[in-house]
Each structure stands twice: as structure tokens, then as C-alpha cells.
Design a protein around this motif. Structure first.
Motif, PDB file in Angstrom:
ATOM      1  N   LEU A 149       0.822  -1.207   0.000  1.00  0.00           N
ATOM      2  CA  LEU A 149       0.000   0.000   0.000  1.00  0.00           C
ATOM      3  C   LEU A 149       0.862   1.265   0.000  1.00  0.00           C
ATOM      4  CD1 LEU A 149      -2.806  -1.044   2.512  1.00  0.00           C
ATOM      5  CD2 LEU A 149      -2.910  -0.976   0.012  1.00  0.00           C
ATOM      6  N   ILE A 150       1.965   1.250   0.760  1.00  0.00           N
ATOM      7  CA  ILE A 150       2.856   2.417   0.804  1.00  0.00           C
ATOM      8  C   ILE A 150       3.479   2.674  -0.565  1.00  0.00           C
ATOM      9  CG2 ILE A 150       5.034   3.286   1.737  1.00  0.00           C
ATOM     10  CD1 ILE A 150       4.282   1.937   4.392  1.00  0.00           C
ATOM     11  N   VAL A 151       3.958   1.602  -1.212  1.00  0.00           N
ATOM     12  CA  VAL A 151       4.560   1.751  -2.541  1.00  0.00           C
ATOM     13  C   VAL A 151       3.530   2.253  -3.540  1.00  0.00           C
ATOM     14  CG1 VAL A 151       5.616   0.502  -4.466  1.00  0.00           C
ATOM     15  CG2 VAL A 151       6.346   0.028  -2.114  1.00  0.00           C
ATOM     16  N   LEU A 152       2.310   1.734  -3.455  1.00  0.00           N
ATOM     17  CA  LEU A 152       1.254   2.185  -4.343  1.00  0.00           C
ATOM     18  C   LEU A 152       0.959   3.669  -4.128  1.00  0.00           C
ATOM     19  CD1 LEU A 152      -0.978   1.672  -6.424  1.00  0.00           C
ATOM     20  CD2 LEU A 152      -2.456   0.947  -4.527  1.00  0.00           C
ATOM     21  N   ALA A 153       0.888   4.087  -2.847  1.00  0.00           N
ATOM     22  CA  ALA A 153       0.619   5.491  -2.540  1.00  0.00           C
ATOM     23  C   ALA A 153       1.739   6.392  -3.058  1.00  0.00           C
ATOM     24  CB  ALA A 153       0.450   5.673  -1.035  1.00  0.00           C
ATOM     25  N   LEU A 154       2.987   5.955  -2.900  1.00  0.00           N
ATOM     26  CA  LEU A 154       4.114   6.746  -3.397  1.00  0.00           C
ATOM     27  C   LEU A 154       4.071   6.871  -4.918  1.00  0.00           C
ATOM     28  CD1 LEU A 154       7.022   5.417  -1.141  1.00  0.00           C
ATOM     29  CD2 LEU A 154       5.919   7.661  -1.034  1.00  0.00           C
ATOM     30  N   LEU A 155       3.714   5.801  -5.604  1.00  0.00           N
ATOM     31  CA  LEU A 155       3.613   5.863  -7.055  1.00  0.00           C
ATOM     32  C   LEU A 155       2.530   6.849  -7.496  1.00  0.00           C
ATOM     33  CD1 LEU A 155       3.941   2.075  -8.011  1.00  0.00           C
ATOM     34  CD2 LEU A 155       5.598   3.888  -8.466  1.00  0.00           C
ATOM     35  N   VAL A 156       1.395   6.822  -6.804  1.00  0.00           N
ATOM     36  CA  VAL A 156       0.311   7.743  -7.138  1.00  0.00           C
ATOM     37  C   VAL A 156       0.741   9.183  -6.901  1.00  0.00           C
ATOM     38  CG1 VAL A 156      -2.021   8.482  -6.541  1.00  0.00           C
ATOM     39  CG2 VAL A 156      -1.499   6.046  -6.738  1.00  0.00           C
ATOM     40  N   VAL A 157       1.406   9.443  -5.759  1.00  0.00           N
ATOM     41  CA  VAL A 157       1.865  10.793  -5.445  1.00  0.00           C
ATOM     42  C   VAL A 157       2.842  11.289  -6.501  1.00  0.00           C
ATOM     43  CG1 VAL A 157       3.236  12.157  -3.818  1.00  0.00           C
ATOM     44  CG2 VAL A 157       1.452  10.622  -2.976  1.00  0.00           C
ATOM     45  N   VAL A 158       3.789  10.435  -6.872  1.00  0.00           N
ATOM     46  CA  VAL A 158       4.793  10.828  -7.865  1.00  0.00           C
ATOM     47  C   VAL A 158       4.125  11.122  -9.213  1.00  0.00           C
ATOM     48  CG1 VAL A 158       6.748  10.003  -9.223  1.00  0.00           C
ATOM     49  CG2 VAL A 158       6.700   9.640  -6.747  1.00  0.00           C
ATOM     50  N   MET A 159       3.184  10.256  -9.613  1.00  0.00           N
ATOM     51  CA  MET A 159       2.525  10.455 -10.918  1.00  0.00           C
ATOM     52  C   MET A 159       1.683  11.734 -10.952  1.00  0.00           C
ATOM     53  SD  MET A 159       1.391   6.643 -12.200  1.00  0.00           S
ATOM     54  CE  MET A 159       0.524   6.228 -10.691  1.00  0.00           C
ATOM     55  N   VAL A 160       1.070  12.067  -9.814  1.00  0.00           N
ATOM     56  CA  VAL A 160       0.203  13.244  -9.780  1.00  0.00           C
ATOM     57  C   VAL A 160       1.004  14.517  -9.542  1.00  0.00           C
ATOM     58  CG1 VAL A 160      -1.688  14.370  -8.555  1.00  0.00           C
ATOM     59  CG2 VAL A 160      -1.805  11.914  -9.064  1.00  0.00           C
ATOM     60  N   LYS A 161       1.831  14.502  -8.525  1.00  0.00           N
ATOM     61  CA  LYS A 161       2.530  15.718  -8.113  1.00  0.00           C
ATOM     62  C   LYS A 161       3.654  16.104  -9.062  1.00  0.00           C
ATOM     63  CE  LYS A 161       4.772  17.851  -4.105  1.00  0.00           C
ATOM     64  NZ  LYS A 161       5.205  17.652  -2.691  1.00  0.00           N
ATOM     65  N   PHE A 162       4.316  15.115  -9.638  1.00  0.00           N
ATOM     66  CA  PHE A 162       5.505  15.414 -10.447  1.00  0.00           C
ATOM     67  C   PHE A 162       5.281  15.141 -11.934  1.00  0.00           C
ATOM     68  CE2 PHE A 162       7.081  14.399  -6.177  1.00  0.00           C
ATOM     69  CZ  PHE A 162       7.789  15.558  -5.888  1.00  0.00           C
ATOM     70  N   ARG A 163       4.043  15.153 -12.369  1.00  0.00           N
ATOM     71  CA  ARG A 163       3.788  14.991 -13.797  1.00  0.00           C
ATOM     72  C   ARG A 163       4.245  16.252 -14.541  1.00  0.00           C
ATOM     73  NH1 ARG A 163      -1.033  16.563 -11.498  1.00  0.00           N
ATOM     74  NH2 ARG A 163      -2.292  18.114 -12.687  1.00  0.00           N
ATOM     75  N   ALA A 164       4.478  16.127 -15.808  1.00  0.00           N
ATOM     76  CA  ALA A 164       5.060  17.215 -16.602  1.00  0.00           C
ATOM     77  C   ALA A 164       4.190  18.465 -16.588  1.00  0.00           C
ATOM     78  CB  ALA A 164       5.280  16.733 -18.036  1.00  0.00           C
ATOM     79  N   SER A 165       2.862  18.311 -16.643  1.00  0.00           N
ATOM     80  CA  SER A 165       1.991  19.487 -16.689  1.00  0.00           C
ATOM     81  C   SER A 165       1.986  20.253 -15.371  1.00  0.00           C
ATOM     82  CB  SER A 165       0.562  19.059 -17.033  1.00  0.00           C
ATOM     83  OG  SER A 165       0.069  18.139 -16.069  1.00  0.00           O
ATOM     84  N   ALA A 166       2.116  19.554 -14.247  1.00  0.00           N
ATOM     85  CA  ALA A 166       2.098  20.217 -12.938  1.00  0.00           C
ATOM     86  C   ALA A 166       3.487  20.628 -12.492  1.00  0.00           C
ATOM     87  CB  ALA A 166       1.468  19.300 -11.889  1.00  0.00           C
ATOM     88  N   ASN A 167       4.507  20.051 -13.075  1.00  0.00           N
ATOM     89  CA  ASN A 167       5.868  20.337 -12.638  1.00  0.00           C
ATOM     90  C   ASN A 167       6.771  20.436 -13.877  1.00  0.00           C
ATOM     91  OD1 ASN A 167       7.759  20.719 -10.498  1.00  0.00           O
ATOM     92  ND2 ASN A 167       8.483  18.626 -10.774  1.00  0.00           N
ATOM     93  N   PRO A 168       6.625  21.512 -14.644  1.00  0.00           N
ATOM     94  CA  PRO A 168       7.372  21.621 -15.912  1.00  0.00           C
ATOM     95  C   PRO A 168       8.874  21.705 -15.731  1.00  0.00           C
ATOM     96  CG  PRO A 168       6.262  23.688 -15.378  1.00  0.00           C
ATOM     97  CD  PRO A 168       5.773  22.695 -14.392  1.00  0.00           C
ATOM     98  N   VAL A 169       9.325  22.239 -14.592  1.00  0.00           N
ATOM     99  CA  VAL A 169      10.772  22.313 -14.326  1.00  0.00           C
ATOM    100  C   VAL A 169      11.113  21.231 -13.305  1.00  0.00           C
ATOM    101  CG1 VAL A 169      12.679  23.740 -13.541  1.00  0.00           C
ATOM    102  CG2 VAL A 169      10.765  24.792 -14.769  1.00  0.00           C
TER     103      VAL A 169
END
Length: 297
Positions: free
Chosen positions: A60-80
């Protein structure tokens, strides 16, 4: 409210067990291991439940980290993107954490392996199990002047009536055999496992006993168990051994010591008659027969 629910569950259980034979066997959507019949299998079941307390949270922790990374650090939300190369705290956590988890898993794991591999000095019964394509031969050791050895084949449907094994809830299709291994309850059993010299590798596996050992041509392996309850237990060859690998079951009937001695004495003279007498004394002595079977190939 809760009392009514418990009463309803009890009534359903009574209806369930009133018909046919009770079988503690694999069920649809079963998530746990088979019910244990030996101390070793009880320890295996405990260890399986114990490891889930680590596996589930980590997943569950690994799944949550993957979701956070995909959402928070996606190219559209984090261009730099961040240029952070390391983080001391995170590196310490992901180094120390797994070490502690592995230690918590290793200690009971080694304890279980020690229990499995510590063979009793003076077993009550010794049996040699020899595998060939595709049947088992059982030879009872130290039986005095009347040695006992017999083959155990898959029970064919056309032979059920003659064997008195027509009830498929007790003698399941593709798992029932013509001659079961008969052993006494609460006694230490030593099993010597091998395969015929010109044969292939097989494996002697009995899930409810926590037993699985390879049968290798020209080599004698050893295992042991002590069944704590009477019943009829099923296993299978668990090493791919050819076209009829799935038709090489193992059946062990655990009975009281008195019934075992009577069967052993009669089997040396008349094996079919000894089985019929034993089945009349066990299957007919109670409305239900405890059965455990392995459906895995």
C-alpha cells in the motif's frame, strides 16, 4: 442484533454439515492455506499470516508513493523538474527500514526451518515412498515377519463401486486412490522419499502436513510429520514429471493407533480386505469424514 446474526450463522453451519461429508478442503475464493493437521503446518500457517502484516502495508505504501509521484511530479504540474541528487534522511530510511523488516522476517523463518529439519531420533513409523510414472509405492519398514508394500494408483471412476468409494465429497475425483497410506494419529512418522532409478524427478507433497520433498532417482530424501487429528488427507506430486503428472495423487488416512495396528496386521495377509474393514470402521463410525485435499498442480 448480534445474537440473531450468530444464531443464523450457526443454523447455516448446521445445514451445511448435515448433508454429505465435511471437507476442510480448498473452496472458491479461498485466501488462506489449508487447515493444519501437524504442528509444523500450524507454524507455517502462523508464519504466512505474520508475513502479511509486512507485505500488505509495504504494498500500500509503494502504491501510494507511485500515485503521489505520478500526480505531483507529472510534466503538466511540474514543468521544471527538480535537480535534487540525494536526501540523507530518505536514504537512511530506505536502508535501515528494509534491514529491520528482513530481520523480523528472518528470525521466525529460521525458527520454522529448524523445526522442519530437526528430525526426531526415534520415529514411531518409517515408510519408504518410491515414485514412478505415474504412481507411488509405499513400503512399511520394521513390520516384523510380515513386510508390507503396495502400489497406490489414481482411483478410476469405473472402480469406485468395487472399492466402496463412490462418495466424491470424501473420495474426490482425480485425488482419491485405490490404496491409501494408513498411519496412526499422534505418532511421529518418518518418510524416506525416492524415485525409481530409471525414472524422472517427482515430489511428495502433503499440504495439510506442511510436507514437500523431492523424489530423485538414485537419491534417498527424508521428511517427517506427526498428524494430530484423524481424517483423510490428499496431496499430489508437485514436480512436473510427464504427461500424467496431474494424475498422481497422494492419499493418507490417519486413524487411531488400535485401528492402525489392526489394519497393519490384516493388510499383510489381505490388503483389499484390510481396507474394507478399515473403511467400515472409520467411514461408517461417524456421519462425517474429515477430508483435506490439494487442488494445486
Amino acid at each position: 442484533m448480534f445474537k440473531r446474526a450468530y444464531a443464523a450463522m450457526a443454523a447455516a453451519a448446521c445445514l451445511l454439515f448435515a448433508n454429505g461429508s465435511y471437507a476442510d478442503q480448498p473452496a472458491p475464493w479461498q485466501m488462506g492455506l489449508q487447515p493444519s493437521a501437524t504442528p509444523i503446518m500450524s507454524q507455517i500457517r502462523w508464519f504466512e499470516q505474520y508475513t502479511l502484516w509486512f507485505i500488505v502495508p509495504i504494498t500500500l505504501i509503494v502504491l501510494a508513493l507511485l500515485v503521489v509521484v505520478m500526480v505531483k511530479f507529472r510534466a503538466s504540474a511540474n514543468p521544471v523538474p527538480s535537480r535534487t541528487s540525494h536526501n540523507t534522511v530518505i536514504e537512511v530510511i530506505w536502508t535501515v527500514g528494509p534491514v529491520l523488516i528482513l530481520l523480523l522476517l528472518a528470525v521466525p523463518s529460521f525458527d520454522l526451518l529448524t523445526a522442519q529439519l530437526t528430525f526426531p531420533q526415534n520415529p514411531d513409523v518409517t515408510i519408504k515412498a518410491t515414485a514412478t510414472q505415474w504412481q507411488w509405492n509405499y513400503e512399511y519398514e520394521n513390520t516384523g515377519d510380515s513386510p508390507l508394500a503396495f502400489d497406490s494408483y489414481l482411483l478410476k471412476d469405473q472402480d469406485r463401486a468395487a472399492a466402496g468409494k463412490e462418495d466424491k465429497s470424501v473420495y474426490p475425483r482425480l485425488l482419491a486412490v485405490d490404496n491409501e497410506m494408513v498411519l496412526p494419529v499422534n505418532k511421529t512418522v518418518r518418510v524416506l522419499v525416492t524415485a525409481a532409478p530409471t525414472d524422472v524427478i517427482h515430489a511428495f507433497a502433503m499440504p495439510s502436513f506442511g510436507v514437500k520433498v523431492d523424489a530423485v532417482p538414485g537419491r534417498l530424501n527424508e521428511t517427517w510429520f506427526r498428524a494430530e487429528r484423524e481424517g483423510l488427507f490428499y496431496g499430489q506430486c508437485s514436480e512436473l514429471c510427464g504427461k500424467d503428472h496431474g494424475f498422481m495423487p497422494i492419499a493418507i488416512r490417519i486413524v487411531s493407533e488400535d485401528k492402525y495396528k489392526q489394519w497393519l496386521e490384516a493388510a499383510a495377509k489381505d490388503l483389499p480386505g484390510a481396507y474394507k474393514s478399515l473403511m467400515a470402521a472409520t467411514d461408517g463410525s461417524k456421519k462425517t469424514v474429515d477430508v483435506a485435499e490439494n487442488a494445486a498442480k
